[in-house]
Design an enzyme around this catalytic site. Sequence first.
Site, PDB file in Angstrom:
ATOM      1  N   LYS A 114      34.169  71.691   6.853  1.00 41.48           N
ATOM      2  CA  LYS A 114      35.372  71.113   6.258  1.00 41.48           C
ATOM      3  C   LYS A 114      35.798  71.885   5.021  1.00 41.48           C
ATOM      4  O   LYS A 114      36.993  72.069   4.782  1.00 41.48           O
ATOM      5  CB  LYS A 114      35.144  69.642   5.883  1.00 41.48           C
ATOM      6  CG  LYS A 114      35.208  68.693   7.061  1.00 41.48           C
ATOM      7  CD  LYS A 114      35.370  67.260   6.582  1.00 41.48           C
ATOM      8  CE  LYS A 114      35.330  66.284   7.723  1.00 41.48           C
ATOM      9  NZ  LYS A 114      35.357  64.886   7.269  1.00 41.48           N
ATOM     10  N   LYS A 195      34.506  69.748  19.459  1.00 39.37           N
ATOM     11  CA  LYS A 195      34.469  68.276  19.561  1.00 39.37           C
ATOM     12  C   LYS A 195      35.871  67.696  19.320  1.00 39.37           C
ATOM     13  O   LYS A 195      36.671  68.298  18.600  1.00 39.37           O
ATOM     14  CB  LYS A 195      33.423  67.690  18.600  1.00 39.37           C
ATOM     15  CG  LYS A 195      33.904  67.535  17.215  1.00 39.37           C
ATOM     16  CD  LYS A 195      33.028  66.646  16.363  1.00 39.37           C
ATOM     17  CE  LYS A 195      33.740  66.585  15.022  1.00 39.37           C
ATOM     18  NZ  LYS A 195      33.163  65.902  13.969  1.00 39.37           N
ATOM     19  N   LYS A 198      39.302  63.842  14.555  1.00 39.03           N
ATOM     20  CA  LYS A 198      40.423  63.097  13.981  1.00 39.03           C
ATOM     21  C   LYS A 198      41.413  64.021  13.303  1.00 39.03           C
ATOM     22  O   LYS A 198      42.608  63.790  13.334  1.00 39.03           O
ATOM     23  CB  LYS A 198      39.901  62.123  12.923  1.00 39.03           C
ATOM     24  CG  LYS A 198      39.457  60.807  13.464  1.00 39.03           C
ATOM     25  CD  LYS A 198      39.422  59.814  12.318  1.00 39.03           C
ATOM     26  CE  LYS A 198      38.407  58.762  12.595  1.00 39.03           C
ATOM     27  NZ  LYS A 198      37.556  58.490  11.460  1.00 39.03           N
TER      28      LYS A 198
HETATM   29  P1  TYM Z   1      34.144  59.244  11.301  1.00 39.01           P
HETATM   30  O1  TYM Z   1      35.156  58.309  10.760  1.00 39.01           O
HETATM   31  O2  TYM Z   1      34.465  60.700  11.299  1.00 39.01           O
HETATM   32  O3  TYM Z   1      33.793  58.870  12.792  1.00 39.01           O
HETATM   33  C1  TYM Z   1      33.445  57.547  13.171  1.00 39.01           C
HETATM   34  C2  TYM Z   1      32.391  57.567  14.251  1.00 39.01           C
HETATM   35  O4  TYM Z   1      32.839  58.271  15.400  1.00 39.01           O
HETATM   36  C3  TYM Z   1      31.872  59.254  15.780  1.00 39.01           C
HETATM   37  N1  TYM Z   1      32.587  60.402  16.384  1.00 39.01           N
HETATM   38  C4  TYM Z   1      32.378  60.829  17.629  1.00 39.01           C
HETATM   39  N2  TYM Z   1      31.569  60.411  18.601  1.00 39.01           N
HETATM   40  C5  TYM Z   1      31.609  61.073  19.781  1.00 39.01           C
HETATM   41  N3  TYM Z   1      32.438  62.135  20.021  1.00 39.01           N
HETATM   42  C6  TYM Z   1      33.259  62.593  19.069  1.00 39.01           C
HETATM   43  N4  TYM Z   1      34.078  63.623  19.305  1.00 39.01           N
HETATM   44  C7  TYM Z   1      33.263  61.934  17.811  1.00 39.01           C
HETATM   45  N5  TYM Z   1      33.959  62.121  16.640  1.00 39.01           N
HETATM   46  C8  TYM Z   1      33.520  61.170  15.800  1.00 39.01           C
HETATM   47  C9  TYM Z   1      31.198  59.623  14.483  1.00 39.01           C
HETATM   48  O5  TYM Z   1      29.939  60.213  14.699  1.00 39.01           O
HETATM   49  C10 TYM Z   1      31.096  58.284  13.789  1.00 39.01           C
HETATM   50  O6  TYM Z   1      29.988  57.572  14.248  1.00 39.01           O
HETATM   51  N6  TYM Z   1      30.861  59.554   7.558  1.00 39.01           N
HETATM   52  C11 TYM Z   1      31.251  58.788   8.709  1.00 39.01           C
HETATM   53  C12 TYM Z   1      31.546  57.341   8.395  1.00 39.01           C
HETATM   54  C13 TYM Z   1      30.513  56.639   7.593  1.00 39.01           C
HETATM   55  C14 TYM Z   1      29.321  56.047   8.095  1.00 39.01           C
HETATM   56  C15 TYM Z   1      28.699  55.449   6.951  1.00 39.01           C
HETATM   57  C16 TYM Z   1      28.744  55.975   9.351  1.00 39.01           C
HETATM   58  C17 TYM Z   1      30.555  56.401   6.258  1.00 39.01           C
HETATM   59  N7  TYM Z   1      29.466  55.657   5.859  1.00 39.01           N
HETATM   60  C18 TYM Z   1      27.477  54.774   7.077  1.00 39.01           C
HETATM   61  C19 TYM Z   1      27.527  55.293   9.464  1.00 39.01           C
HETATM   62  C20 TYM Z   1      26.903  54.704   8.340  1.00 39.01           C
HETATM   63  C21 TYM Z   1      32.506  59.383   9.308  1.00 39.01           C
HETATM   64  O7  TYM Z   1      33.274  60.030   8.639  1.00 39.01           O
HETATM   65  O8  TYM Z   1      32.750  59.009  10.591  1.00 39.01           O
END
Ligand code: TYM
Length: 334
Positions: A114, A195, A198
């Site tokens: 990033k 992948k 978002k």
């Molecule tokens: P975020 O918002 O980017 O994504 C949310 C969840 O979606 C999963 N994910 C995917 N799974 C499968 N294939 C994909 N292409 C894909 N893209 C995203 C991510 O792995 C995630 O589970 N830092 C985290 C959010 C967070 C969090 C936490 C998670 C903040 N605090 C505490 C767990 C526990 C994030 O930005 O996810």
Amino acid sequence: MKKRIFSGIQPSNVIHIGNYIGAVKRWVESQNDAEKENIFCAVDLHALTVPQDPKMLRERTLELMALFLAVGLDPDKSILFVQSHVTVHAEGAWLLNCITPEGWLKKMTQYKDKSAKQEIVLTGLLDYPVLMAADILFYDTNEVPVGNDQKQHVELARNIAERFNHLFGETFVVPEPLIAEAGARIMALDDPTMKMSKSMAHVKGHSVNLLDDPKDIERAIMRAKTDSGSEIRFSKDAEKAGVNNLLTIYQVLTGKSQEASELDFANARGYGDLKKAVAEVVISATEPIRNRHKEIMTDRAELERIMRVGADKARVISEPRLADVKRKMGLILP
Ligand code: TYM
């Protein structure tokens, strides 16, 4: 003792089927497991680690809360809340910052990816995994259901917990990442070597978003990149990544095994048949969510009430742990 589950998702951009398959759909399953106590969070402070339009961020946070409800999360069964409503997260992150070597953060793959794309790299982006560790650790979390891309961050949270426990005595539960066997890394439809992300969700054909209308879903899937062959099977070969991805989406959304999924296409005439079937299952999984979401968004007062109740419950769990940590680190409690 019930296992405590914590997970979060950023209210940035739209939520795509990768987020749904890799995380949110599994949260709904976890909610229905009597052995688990579930906490799910809209992590708005994490969204601030890259520049945001303030009005849009507020709107998206509300929309994300509505999406939690639309997919079937129930505020009477799970704690649903907005991260910034509970100050433990920001305060806890500061305390954890003060025991986390910066070298640990600079090694994070997501930070490296990033930050390479930003003109100015904000300190918050580097610190993002410490905030995530605070999210997890101040709730005495046992398991963290996430997609594959967040595994390294959960492992960092484990390292931080262990370091704190070593420095100040047994305090934090050391959490485990829960990664699904199928669907932990859904790939981009337009480039199955990358992948689904978002930050690319605005690019036509990259992803299917949970609130897309059926026509757009069909178009994106029918145009998904595949190879020049015709064999419909799961495969780790780079050239079959597109077909593998479509089959994985099919497998997870139908709840079938790999074998049964492949068998469904034994008589297919080509990838067109696979794409049609995938579009159908994606539309039937997302259409009810889209309709419920529209309805839920009409009652903002109720959404705000649900957020408040969730934050109250979250504080009851996390504030005592914060006080404990402050005391152990030498702060005088007021
Ligand atoms: P975020 O918002 O980017 O994504 C949310 C969840 O979606 C999963 N994910 C995917 N799974 C499968 N294939 C994909 N292409 C894909 N893209 C995203 C991510 O792995 C995630 O589970 N830092 C985290 C959010 C967070 C969090 C936490 C998670 C903040 N605090 C505490 C767990 C526990 C994030 O930005 O996810």
